[in-house]
Design an enzyme around this catalytic site. Structure first.
Site, mmCIF file in Angstrom:
data_model
loop_
_atom_site.group_PDB
_atom_site.id
_atom_site.type_symbol
_atom_site.label_atom_id
_atom_site.label_comp_id
_atom_site.label_asym_id
_atom_site.label_seq_id
_atom_site.Cartn_x
_atom_site.Cartn_y
_atom_site.Cartn_z
ATOM 1 N N SER A 11 -11.032 17.394 -8.765
ATOM 2 C CA SER A 11 -10.665 17.612 -10.163
ATOM 3 C C SER A 11 -11.820 18.193 -10.963
ATOM 4 O O SER A 11 -11.640 19.121 -11.763
ATOM 5 C CB SER A 11 -10.196 16.301 -10.790
ATOM 6 O OG SER A 11 -11.211 15.302 -10.714
ATOM 7 N N TRP A 12 -13.041 17.697 -10.737
ATOM 8 C CA TRP A 12 -14.196 18.157 -11.506
ATOM 9 C C TRP A 12 -14.614 19.560 -11.081
ATOM 10 O O TRP A 12 -14.883 20.422 -11.914
ATOM 11 C CB TRP A 12 -15.319 17.152 -11.357
ATOM 12 C CG TRP A 12 -16.479 17.249 -12.307
ATOM 13 C CD1 TRP A 12 -17.754 16.864 -12.030
ATOM 14 C CD2 TRP A 12 -16.508 17.703 -13.677
ATOM 15 N NE1 TRP A 12 -18.576 17.055 -13.130
ATOM 16 C CE2 TRP A 12 -17.823 17.574 -14.157
ATOM 17 C CE3 TRP A 12 -15.543 18.226 -14.530
ATOM 18 C CZ2 TRP A 12 -18.211 17.949 -15.439
ATOM 19 C CZ3 TRP A 12 -15.918 18.602 -15.826
ATOM 20 C CH2 TRP A 12 -17.238 18.458 -16.263
ATOM 21 N N SER A 136 -17.591 13.553 -19.656
ATOM 22 C CA SER A 136 -16.871 14.807 -19.389
ATOM 23 C C SER A 136 -15.797 14.620 -18.329
ATOM 24 O O SER A 136 -15.990 15.001 -17.181
ATOM 25 C CB SER A 136 -17.866 15.882 -18.938
ATOM 26 O OG SER A 136 -18.704 15.382 -17.903
ATOM 27 N N LYS A 189 -23.640 3.820 -14.800
ATOM 28 C CA LYS A 189 -22.521 3.595 -15.725
ATOM 29 C C LYS A 189 -21.223 3.359 -14.966
ATOM 30 O O LYS A 189 -20.317 2.670 -15.466
ATOM 31 C CB LYS A 189 -22.401 4.755 -16.717
ATOM 32 C CG LYS A 189 -22.155 6.130 -16.113
ATOM 33 C CD LYS A 189 -20.694 6.474 -15.921
ATOM 34 C CE LYS A 189 -20.519 7.828 -15.261
ATOM 35 N NZ LYS A 189 -19.096 8.158 -14.994
ATOM 36 N N THR A 246 -16.461 6.281 -19.761
ATOM 37 C CA THR A 246 -16.037 5.784 -18.454
ATOM 38 C C THR A 246 -15.477 4.371 -18.553
ATOM 39 O O THR A 246 -14.587 3.996 -17.784
ATOM 40 C CB THR A 246 -17.213 5.819 -17.452
ATOM 41 O OG1 THR A 246 -17.829 7.110 -17.501
ATOM 42 C CG2 THR A 246 -16.740 5.568 -16.036
ATOM 43 N N ARG A 253 -11.534 6.670 -13.115
ATOM 44 C CA ARG A 253 -11.128 6.043 -11.858
ATOM 45 C C ARG A 253 -11.878 4.728 -11.625
ATOM 46 O O ARG A 253 -11.340 3.810 -10.997
ATOM 47 C CB ARG A 253 -11.332 7.005 -10.700
ATOM 48 C CG ARG A 253 -12.769 7.387 -10.434
ATOM 49 C CD ARG A 253 -12.917 8.534 -9.456
ATOM 50 N NE ARG A 253 -12.491 9.794 -10.026
ATOM 51 C CZ ARG A 253 -12.686 10.971 -9.431
ATOM 52 N NH1 ARG A 253 -13.282 11.024 -8.260
ATOM 53 N NH2 ARG A 253 -12.275 12.077 -10.005
ATOM 54 N N VAL A 277 -12.190 9.101 -4.998
ATOM 55 C CA VAL A 277 -13.431 8.379 -4.734
ATOM 56 C C VAL A 277 -13.829 7.575 -5.966
ATOM 57 O O VAL A 277 -13.912 8.106 -7.074
ATOM 58 C CB VAL A 277 -14.558 9.356 -4.349
ATOM 59 C CG1 VAL A 277 -15.878 8.604 -4.188
ATOM 60 C CG2 VAL A 277 -14.206 10.083 -3.056
#
Length: 341
Positions: A11-12, A136, A189, A246, A253, A277
């Site tokens: 996705s990133w 992001s 984080k 996050t 996730r 992941v």
């Protein structure tokens, strides 16, 4: 126009490939699966990982790793943290001396406790490794929602080069020399976000979330500064900024995996349900090992490890965090009566 290879079509990686193509660069996006590369060529959409985001026709999709790396002016490494070393090793023969490689992954290697840019330069000594990090989520970057990140590099020229390549009217890039702090912020984080998700799964509220974020950044900062990072980094985009998003976002996730664990799933069941992941699981042990090496108190990270790897119940971990020994929030602040003495 800059020739850029984006290594990793998650996705990133997909969102960044779109961003760079929209900025007018010549972008090649590599997927390790030819079936995925073929689907991207046909549909110009990553239906499984970034659904609803149409990708520019100009992006070249491939499963040929050598072709994605050779003759590129910039490489972007967008693979999971656990695949950074193996991927860097695979591409090393095709990398030119001084090649800038921008790492997007967030994690600490468990076996060596190394940050990812150090791993890249260990596997490819001739490379100039840099990092891009901050709050992001790919889902929002892909849709052009205003986002701000930080580019870390060893020298100002490299950082500003990356800034110029990535920045546009909806993607603002700051620069920083503190690569260590940026990398540690991005990895740690995720561990705190697992705790925040667990709290959500247990039915806790906003008070609990705010406490975990606040005390979490304290833990991250203590370890990061002890290791050589700078407090300013942890107070910035790669620290508190990334931690907030996050811990709070529905896109996270790590928060989702923590939520499922708080609901009673095992670590493995949670990871399978998230289907991507969960970087915090892989960084948790490394964070605890580093805390022990540097003799830093990290009670949230410690409890996360016990829940993940020692079968401690999430409810018991939350209780143990609350009934720890009484503490002063900021021990360095003086008391008025102490000054009178």
């Amino acid at each position: 126009m800059t020739k850029i290879g984006v290594i990793g079509a998650g996705s990133w990686g997909t969102a960044i490939a779109k961003l760079l193509a929209d900025n007018g660069h010549e972008v090649t996006l590599w997927s390790r699966k030819e079936t995925e590369a073929a689907a991207l060529r046909e549909k110009h959409e990553n239906e499984s990982k970034l659904p609803g985001v149409k990708l520019p026709e100009e992006i070249f999709f491939t499963s040929d790793l050598e072709g994605a790396v050779k003759d590129k002016e910039l490489l972007v490494l967008a693979v999971p943290s656990t695949a950074v070393r193996s991927t860097a090793n695979r591409i090393s023969d095709w990398v030119e001396p001084g090649q800038i490689i921008v790492n997007l992954a967030k994690g600490i290697e468990e076996s060596t406790r190394m940050i990812l840019t150090d791993i890249i330069e260990q596997e490819i000594p001739k490379a100039n490794a840099a990092v891009l990090s901050g709050p992001s989520h790919a889902e929002e970057v892909g849709r052009g929602i205003p986002t701000t990140v930080v580019a870390g590099a060893k020298d100002k020229k490299t950082a500003e080069y990356i800034q110029n390549i990535f920045m546009n009217e909806v993607f603002r890039v700051y620069t920083s020399p503190d690569m260590l702090g940026i990398e540690l912020g991005g990895a740690l984080k995720n561990v705190i976000a697992l705790a925040a998700g667990v709290a959500d799964g247990l039915g806790c509220g906003d008070n609990t979330k705010a406490a975990l974020i606040t005390r979490g950044i304290a833990e991250m900062s203590r370890l990061g500064v002890a290791m050589g990072g700078h407090i300013e980094t942890f107070n910035g985009l790669a620290g508190i900024g990334d931690l907030i998003v996050t811990c709070a976002s529905r896109h996270s996730r790590n928060r989702k995996a923590g939520y499922l664990i708080g609901q009673g799933r095992t670590m493995q069941e949670a990871m399978e349900e998230v289907r991507m992941v969960v970087e915090g699981v892989y960084s948790a042990r490394s964070a605890m090992a580093l805390a022990e090496i540097y003799q830093i108190s990290m009670p949230i990270v410690e409890e996360v490890n016990k829940v993940l790897f020692e079968n401690k119940s999430a409810r018991e971990a939350m209780t143990d965090l609350m009934i720890r020994d009484k503490k002063i929030e900021n021990p360095e602040l003086p008391w008025a009566d102490a000054e009178l003495k």
